[in-house]
Design a protein around this motif. Structure first.
Motif, PDB file in Angstrom:
ATOM      1  N   THR A   7      -5.021   1.601   8.094  1.00 17.94           N
ATOM      2  CA  THR A   7      -4.001   0.583   7.837  1.00 17.94           C
ATOM      3  C   THR A   7      -4.311  -0.134   6.532  1.00 17.94           C
ATOM      4  O   THR A   7      -5.492  -0.285   6.180  1.00 17.94           O
ATOM      5  CB  THR A   7      -3.951  -0.460   8.974  1.00 17.94           C
ATOM      6  OG1 THR A   7      -5.265  -0.998   9.175  1.00 17.94           O
ATOM      7  CG2 THR A   7      -3.434   0.157  10.258  1.00 17.94           C
ATOM      8  N   ARG A   9      -0.463   1.751   5.985  1.00 18.08           N
ATOM      9  CA  ARG A   9      -0.087   3.091   5.543  1.00 18.08           C
ATOM     10  C   ARG A   9       0.425   3.071   4.107  1.00 18.08           C
ATOM     11  O   ARG A   9       0.268   4.043   3.368  1.00 18.08           O
ATOM     12  CB  ARG A   9       0.990   3.682   6.459  1.00 18.08           C
ATOM     13  CG  ARG A   9       0.508   3.978   7.870  1.00 18.08           C
ATOM     14  CD  ARG A   9      -0.515   5.115   7.915  1.00 18.08           C
ATOM     15  NE  ARG A   9      -0.100   6.285   7.166  1.00 18.08           N
ATOM     16  CZ  ARG A   9       0.742   7.203   7.613  1.00 18.08           C
ATOM     17  NH1 ARG A   9       1.257   7.089   8.823  1.00 18.08           N
ATOM     18  NH2 ARG A   9       1.074   8.239   6.860  1.00 18.08           N
ATOM     19  N   HIS A  10       1.039   1.963   3.738  1.00 13.90           N
ATOM     20  CA  HIS A  10       1.549   1.807   2.375  1.00 13.90           C
ATOM     21  C   HIS A  10       1.178   0.421   1.872  1.00 13.90           C
ATOM     22  O   HIS A  10       1.235  -0.550   2.629  1.00 13.90           O
ATOM     23  CB  HIS A  10       3.080   1.959   2.339  1.00 13.90           C
ATOM     24  CG  HIS A  10       3.559   3.291   2.796  1.00 13.90           C
ATOM     25  ND1 HIS A  10       3.690   4.377   1.952  1.00 13.90           N
ATOM     26  CD2 HIS A  10       3.919   3.733   4.031  1.00 13.90           C
ATOM     27  CE1 HIS A  10       4.123   5.414   2.639  1.00 13.90           C
ATOM     28  NE2 HIS A  10       4.262   5.060   3.897  1.00 13.90           N
ATOM     29  N   VAL A  12       1.522  -2.001  -1.845  1.00 10.64           N
ATOM     30  CA  VAL A  12       1.875  -2.216  -3.247  1.00 10.64           C
ATOM     31  C   VAL A  12       1.178  -3.493  -3.696  1.00 10.64           C
ATOM     32  O   VAL A  12       1.271  -4.513  -3.024  1.00 10.64           O
ATOM     33  CB  VAL A  12       3.400  -2.358  -3.438  1.00 10.64           C
ATOM     34  CG1 VAL A  12       3.730  -2.604  -4.913  1.00 10.64           C
ATOM     35  CG2 VAL A  12       4.119  -1.115  -2.940  1.00 10.64           C
ATOM     36  N   SER A  86      -3.449   4.108  -8.535  1.00 10.62           N
ATOM     37  CA  SER A  86      -2.421   4.447  -7.547  1.00 10.62           C
ATOM     38  C   SER A  86      -2.693   5.847  -7.017  1.00 10.62           C
ATOM     39  O   SER A  86      -2.849   6.800  -7.789  1.00 10.62           O
ATOM     40  CB  SER A  86      -1.029   4.390  -8.183  1.00 10.62           C
ATOM     41  OG  SER A  86      -0.751   3.089  -8.665  1.00 10.62           O
ATOM     42  N   LEU A  88      -3.329   8.221  -2.915  1.00 14.30           N
ATOM     43  CA  LEU A  88      -3.475   8.216  -1.461  1.00 14.30           C
ATOM     44  C   LEU A  88      -4.971   8.096  -1.157  1.00 14.30           C
ATOM     45  O   LEU A  88      -5.772   8.900  -1.636  1.00 14.30           O
ATOM     46  CB  LEU A  88      -2.925   9.518  -0.866  1.00 14.30           C
ATOM     47  CG  LEU A  88      -2.984   9.656   0.653  1.00 14.30           C
ATOM     48  CD1 LEU A  88      -2.048   8.652   1.326  1.00 14.30           C
ATOM     49  CD2 LEU A  88      -2.635  11.082   1.071  1.00 14.30           C
ATOM     50  N   SER A 110      -3.778   5.864   3.265  1.00 16.08           N
ATOM     51  CA  SER A 110      -3.082   4.651   2.816  1.00 16.08           C
ATOM     52  C   SER A 110      -2.556   4.924   1.411  1.00 16.08           C
ATOM     53  O   SER A 110      -3.345   5.206   0.502  1.00 16.08           O
ATOM     54  CB  SER A 110      -4.042   3.454   2.781  1.00 16.08           C
ATOM     55  OG  SER A 110      -4.464   3.101   4.070  1.00 16.08           O
ATOM     56  N   ARG A 111      -1.247   4.881   1.268  1.00 15.89           N
ATOM     57  CA  ARG A 111      -0.619   5.148  -0.030  1.00 15.89           C
ATOM     58  C   ARG A 111      -0.614   3.851  -0.831  1.00 15.89           C
ATOM     59  O   ARG A 111       0.053   2.899  -0.461  1.00 15.89           O
ATOM     60  CB  ARG A 111       0.799   5.652   0.168  1.00 15.89           C
ATOM     61  CG  ARG A 111       1.632   5.790  -1.099  1.00 15.89           C
ATOM     62  CD  ARG A 111       1.239   6.982  -1.937  1.00 15.89           C
ATOM     63  NE  ARG A 111       1.370   8.244  -1.232  1.00 15.89           N
ATOM     64  CZ  ARG A 111       0.930   9.403  -1.705  1.00 15.89           C
ATOM     65  NH1 ARG A 111       0.318   9.439  -2.876  1.00 15.89           N
ATOM     66  NH2 ARG A 111       1.090  10.500  -1.022  1.00 15.89           N
ATOM     67  N   LEU A 112      -1.392   3.816  -1.912  1.00 14.52           N
ATOM     68  CA  LEU A 112      -1.530   2.608  -2.725  1.00 14.52           C
ATOM     69  C   LEU A 112      -0.763   2.758  -4.035  1.00 14.52           C
ATOM     70  O   LEU A 112      -0.902   3.772  -4.737  1.00 14.52           O
ATOM     71  CB  LEU A 112      -3.010   2.355  -3.036  1.00 14.52           C
ATOM     72  CG  LEU A 112      -3.310   1.228  -4.028  1.00 14.52           C
ATOM     73  CD1 LEU A 112      -2.935  -0.126  -3.447  1.00 14.52           C
ATOM     74  CD2 LEU A 112      -4.789   1.242  -4.424  1.00 14.52           C
ATOM     75  N   THR A 113       0.025   1.750  -4.354  1.00 20.05           N
ATOM     76  CA  THR A 113       0.718   1.681  -5.639  1.00 20.05           C
ATOM     77  C   THR A 113       0.287   0.406  -6.350  1.00 20.05           C
ATOM     78  O   THR A 113       0.410  -0.688  -5.778  1.00 20.05           O
ATOM     79  CB  THR A 113       2.244   1.675  -5.467  1.00 20.05           C
ATOM     80  OG1 THR A 113       2.632   2.852  -4.750  1.00 20.05           O
ATOM     81  CG2 THR A 113       2.945   1.663  -6.811  1.00 20.05           C
TER      82      THR A 113
ATOM     83  N   SER B  41       2.438  14.728   3.770  1.00 19.61           N
ATOM     84  CA  SER B  41       2.312  13.312   4.169  1.00 19.61           C
ATOM     85  C   SER B  41       1.236  13.078   5.225  1.00 19.61           C
ATOM     86  O   SER B  41       1.318  12.111   5.989  1.00 19.61           O
ATOM     87  CB  SER B  41       3.654  12.772   4.689  1.00 19.61           C
ATOM     88  OG  SER B  41       4.649  12.913   3.706  1.00 19.61           O
TER      89      SER B  41
END
Lengths: 115, 109
Positions: A7, A9-10, A12, A86, A88, A110-113, B41
């Motif tokens: 956690t 998952r995304h 920004v 940025s 994953l 966790s997809r980080l931007t 994904s």
């Protein structure tokens, strides 16, 4: 469901923010890992913890700070990141650190931007 | 690190067998051959591993050449769910597990 939960998952964040990624494993494993997966690049190992002790730091910049309070939890603290960070971020666990026959169990990432 | 070489991409028809090759000509005697796959994904998932003998499990089979310089992952009957990037990795137990770029497998309905 792999038994490894990450956690958020995304995420920004701005370059001046401080945030943390969390990983929890319910498998009774003793080793935990952070990997980074950038677009079009192979997975890069960042950190390894074995029995809560850091055993590998793969020349990761200090703006990434891991923490392993116990064998079930692993954090990645983020501060002053750059847009090129940025990616994953994947957490994994294994019974012990890199036994020949060891199987890695990964979370969904966790997809980080970074803006 | 001992390195592996895999084709960038492969295609296969649904319900047919798939043979994914991997070359590891510099493999040492203590290196295990591991295969992982990464579905879209998701994080990578373990598929199979072996040392010298061929191995079978519920997901796949692993055929290892007699000189161990190459191996083949065999999916006996591909389904659309098998579309993923497949990674062949050598693990000597003392080094970080190094993922390459893998083979992107496309399943054609």
């Amino acid at each position: 469901e792999t038994g490894v939960t990450q956690t958020p998952r995304h995420l920004v964040m701005g370059m001046t923010n401080k945030k943390s990624l969390k990983c929890e494993q319910h498998l009774g494993h003793n080793a935990m890992y952070w990997y980074k997966q950038s677009a079009k690049k192979p997975l890069e190992l960042m950190f390894v913890y074995n029995f809560k002790e850091q055993t590998e730091n793969n020349s990761v910049p200090s703006r990434f700070s891991p923490e392993c309070p116990n064998s079930s939890h692993l954090f990645l603290h983020l501060h002053t990141l750059q847009p090129e960070d940025s990616a994953l971020y994947l957490c994994a666990s294994s019974q012990e650190w890199l036994q020949n026959t060891g199987e890695l169990f990964f979370g969904e990432g966790s997809r980080l931007t970074v803006l | 690190d001992a390195k592996t070489t895999q084709p960038n991409s492969m295609e296969s028809n649904e319900e047919e067998p798939v043979h994914l090759p991997c070359n590891h000509s510099t493999i040492s005697g203590t290196d295990y051959i591991h295969w992982y796959r990464q579905l879209p994904s998701q994080g990578p998932e373990y598929v199979i591993h072996g040392l010298t003998s061929n191995v079978n499990n519920r997901m796949a089979s692993l055929a290892i050449a007699e000189d161990r310089k190459s191996s083949t992952l065999i999916l006996h009957r591909a389904t659309l769910r098998d579309a993923a990037v497949y990674y062949c990795i050598l693990n000597d137990g003392n080094e970080k597990l190094t993922f390459g770029t893998g083979t992107r497998l496309t399943i054609i309905p």
